[in-house]
Design an enzyme around this catalytic site. Structure first.
Site, PDB file in Angstrom:
ATOM      1  N   CYS A  20       0.806  -1.221   0.000  1.00  0.00           N
ATOM      2  CA  CYS A  20       0.000   0.000   0.000  1.00  0.00           C
ATOM      3  C   CYS A  20       0.839   1.271   0.000  1.00  0.00           C
ATOM      4  O   CYS A  20       0.535   2.210  -0.741  1.00  0.00           O
ATOM      5  CB  CYS A  20      -1.000  -0.019   1.146  1.00  0.00           C
ATOM      6  SG  CYS A  20      -0.275   0.017   2.812  1.00  0.00           S
ATOM      7  N   HIS A  63      -3.021   1.511   6.789  1.00  0.00           N
ATOM      8  CA  HIS A  63      -3.202   1.457   5.338  1.00  0.00           C
ATOM      9  C   HIS A  63      -2.900   2.848   4.802  1.00  0.00           C
ATOM     10  O   HIS A  63      -3.250   3.859   5.428  1.00  0.00           O
ATOM     11  CB  HIS A  63      -4.621   1.031   4.970  1.00  0.00           C
ATOM     12  CG  HIS A  63      -4.860   0.973   3.489  1.00  0.00           C
ATOM     13  ND1 HIS A  63      -3.978   0.348   2.632  1.00  0.00           N
ATOM     14  CD2 HIS A  63      -5.862   1.470   2.717  1.00  0.00           C
ATOM     15  CE1 HIS A  63      -4.439   0.453   1.388  1.00  0.00           C
ATOM     16  NE2 HIS A  63      -5.568   1.138   1.424  1.00  0.00           N
ATOM     17  N   ASP A  87      -7.079   5.898  -3.807  1.00  0.00           N
ATOM     18  CA  ASP A  87      -6.342   4.734  -3.306  1.00  0.00           C
ATOM     19  C   ASP A  87      -5.971   3.821  -4.466  1.00  0.00           C
ATOM     20  O   ASP A  87      -6.826   3.139  -5.032  1.00  0.00           O
ATOM     21  CB  ASP A  87      -7.190   3.974  -2.287  1.00  0.00           C
ATOM     22  CG  ASP A  87      -6.385   2.917  -1.540  1.00  0.00           C
ATOM     23  OD1 ASP A  87      -5.246   2.638  -1.948  1.00  0.00           O
ATOM     24  OD2 ASP A  87      -6.907   2.371  -0.560  1.00  0.00           O
TER      25      ASP A  87
END
Length: 682
Positions: free
Chosen positions: A274, A332, A355
């Site tokens: 991530c 995250h 994202d």
């Protein structure tokens, strides 16, 4: 009459790029300018000067099959709402005319060609003058990405290094990252990302027109950072063997990734997780002129069934079980981009969540956003794009269950754990900024945090739980540091007026930030006798020999289950934390000003805190400091031993720069360090 002939064309690259805040792109293959602001082109004429009564100059600006033509006028510079070309209003030189080219603040982003048509009474000629790359312009009030404050533009567009935040909410760990947006060939790689996208390959004309809109650009980039649906930049991998590529934890900057992707003919780079996806997207967005920052959400929920409840399971001895399809990542990382939202209304202008980590499909593609942060705070989940998914990441509740032989023996619900801290790098400062209050309604959010490397060693974290007869609190007495025992206390309260004999079960498991814990590496059990209504504090410690193998990027899941044999009741308290890795210290040897073009020396130092000798490879890099990437080998450094590595560097760019170092220890943790350097312009 003699013909009108162009002898030479000057694009004033240095001057134009300085005025357009693009001087960092010194190695770009074309002139780089920002939309909504004029730039200058000069012509050197041969044979005779330009005659405005008989001659005409017409510019053609083309991107793909789209083009616009504009005649050169003697009027004022065109407003930033349309294309235009005019003679320099400060006094035209008809032998060497200087022309100001204006572009609309809503022009598509990309590389344009400039063609000039010269009309005289006796001839018509055309000249190709070159190319220019047009970027979004956060300095222009008419641009959809306009950002009001110069310090924010410096941070979110111009800053080519920064910090990514990991660890846990109670022990925020800073990881240095080089965004590298001004390094050679990075601009071209980012533009190629748009060119090889499915949207462009399917319908180039529609794609070019749509590139006027940062909403469209951001969704294309979000999808193209991962390679799930296209020729994207990064292939994700979260466990197993990384020998076919690079372990995500070893990347230190975006430049190597984007360069490898472009030079391979747009084959995905292996591997990303991530923070790598987010950091590379941040680079691309800053290159394209869209303000961008990297954001970390701690205890980030992945709610598979959409009920805003995450279930976690433990056995009766305190071992966490992988029973749920839902998951909570300790952290995250995504990005936020700044833009107006004419499609949703001005009240949702500002930061938007994007994202690029491939988790769920959006309109059939692995991308996410842009979701307005304000819409998340106000729970406007009916709006596009992907607001329900992001909302669950920051707002889901946690239902913790203790099982014995498949039967539930106790349970509890926590509504504060998910999204307990959301932070980003502070503007102009090497520290985290708490932005949790932007996402959710919280009481007096503290806007400043300390990263782990400056964490107070006396800070404590705790969790608690209760049943009808007994309650328990688990508290870390100090922020855990490598080489020092982990000390914690279990506070047990007898809530009844009769004496009790309680069995205490303790369990510690290592875990990766995005997985359930692995096998237990430490456990203990004891019997605690309690008088009526007594509060008893039991202290424990885990010695370094038990946890040394999990120092670094791994985290610890520590749990205590109290068992009351008299009624078979159980109560659980648990905590997840990271053990602070040893740090690499970086010191600039000559005190005082660091000047551009002058040689300086830095020293990188490491002290071995482990109980055994260590070996490894030390890698040092610094964008903008003419350092390149250096590697040094460290062999058999004994416990307590110290090694120092000097290196010379010559700053080539002014501003705040970062020296970062990484020590890859054989069969042990990766050790990191960084130092910010302020370079003067002389």
């Amino acid at each position: 009459m003699k013909d009108l002939v162009i002898k030479h064309v000057k694009l004033w690259r240095h001057d134009n790029q300085k005025l357009h805040q693009t001087e960092g792109f010194v190695g770009a293959k074309a002139l780089v300018v920002r939309r909504g602001k004029p730039f200058r082109v000069s012509l050197k004429l041969k044979e005779r000067p330009f005659n405005p009564k008989t001659d005409a100059l017409v510019f053609k600006f083309s991107i793909g099959h789209l083009f616009v033509k504009r005649s050169v006028t003697f009027s004022k510079v065109s407003p930033c709402s349309r294309w235009g070309a005019c003679m320099d209003p400060e006094g035209p030189d008809l032998q060497c005319p200087s022309i100001l080219i204006s572009t609309p603040a809503s022009a598509p982003v990309g590389t344009y060609s400039i063609q000039l048509f010269v009309f005289t009474p006796s001839s018509r000629k055309s000249y190709h003058l070159g190319n220019f790359t047009l970027l979004c312009n956060p300095w222009c009030s008419k641009d959809a990405v306009f950002l009001s404050f110069e310090d924010q533009r410096e941070e979110y567009i111009q800053n080519d290094s920064g910090l990514l935040y990991m660890g846990t909410p109670m022990s925020v760990a800073a990881r240095p990252w080089s965004f590298d947006q001004f390094e050679p060939d990075i601009l071209e790689a980012c533009l190629s990302l748009l060119q090889v996208s499915p949207q462009h390959l399917t319908n180039p004309v529609k794609d070019y027109k749509s590139r006027a809109d940062p909403i469209y650009i951001s969704r294309v980039v979000s999808a193209m950072i991962n390679s799930e649906d296209d020729r994207g930049v990064l292939k994700g991998k979260w466990s197993g063997d990384f020998t076919q590529g690079v372990d995500p934890s070893t990347w230190t900057g975006s430049g190597d990734i984007l360069t490898q992707w472009a030079e391979s003919g747009f084959s995905p780079v292996m591997y990303g997780q991530c923070w790598v996806f987010a950091a590379v997207m941040c680079t691309v967005m800053r290159v394209l002129g869209i303000p961008c920052r990297v954001v970390t959400n701690y205890n980030s929920a992945h709610d598979t069934n959409g009920n805003l409840v995450i279930e976690e399971f433990y056995n009766e001895l305190g071992k966490k079980l992988p029973h749920s399809k839902d998951s909570i990542w300790n952290f995250h990382v995504w990005v936020e981009c700044w833009m107006t939202r004419k499609d949703l209304g001005s009240d949702l202008n500002g930061w938007q969540v994007l994202d690029p980590t491939p988790q769920e499909r959006s309109a059939g593609v692995f991308c996410c956003g842009p979701a307005p942060v304000r819409a998340l705070r106000d729970r406007r989940i009916e709006l596009p794009y992907d607001i329900p998914f992001v909302y669950a990441e920051v707002m889901a509740s946690v239902h913790t269950v203790v099982l014995r032989e498949g039967q539930v023996v106790c349970s509890s619900r926590d509504t504060k754990r998910v999204g307990s801290l959301i932070c980003t790098k502070a503007v102009g400062q090497p520290r985290p900024e708490n932005i949790t209050g932007d996402y959710k309604h919280v009481k007096s959010p503290n806007s400043t945090l300390r990263s782990r490397r400056r964490h107070n060693s006396d800070d404590t974290v705790s969790s608690n739980s209760t049943s009808q007869g007994v309650s328990v609190t688990l508290t870390l007495e100090k922020a855990p540091v490598a080489g020092v025992p982990i000390t914690f206390r279990v506070t047990i309260t007898n809530k009844e007026t009769v004496a009790k004999e309680i069995i205490e079960h303790l369990n510690a498991q290592a875990k990766q930030y995005n997985h359930s814990p692995s096998d237990t590496f430490w456990e203990a059990e004891s019997v605690v006798k309690l008088a009526p209504l007594e509060v008893r504090v039991v202290r424990h410690q885990i010695s370094p020999v038990h946890y040394e193998d999990v120092v670094g990027d791994d985290l610890i899941n520590l749990a205590v289950v109290l068992e009351d044999p008299s009624n078979q009741q159980r109560v659980l308290a648990c905590e997840e934390f990271n053990i602070e890795s040893p740090q690499l210290d970086i010191e600039i040897m000559k005190k005082g000003a660091v000047n551009r073009g002058t040689q300086h020396t830095a020293v990188v130092s490491f002290t071995n805190p482990f109980s055994v000798p260590v070996s490894g490879v030390l890698t040092i890099r610094a964008a903008g400091l003419k350092l390149g990437e250096r590697e040094f080998r460290i062999l058999n450094l004994p416990p307590g031993g110290r090694v120092q590595q000097p290196l010379s560097f010559v700053p080539k760019k002014a501003g705040t720069r970062m020296i970062q170092a990484r020590l890859d220890l054989t069969n042990r943790a990766v050790v990191r360090g960084y130092q910010m350097v302020t370079v003067n312009r002389n």
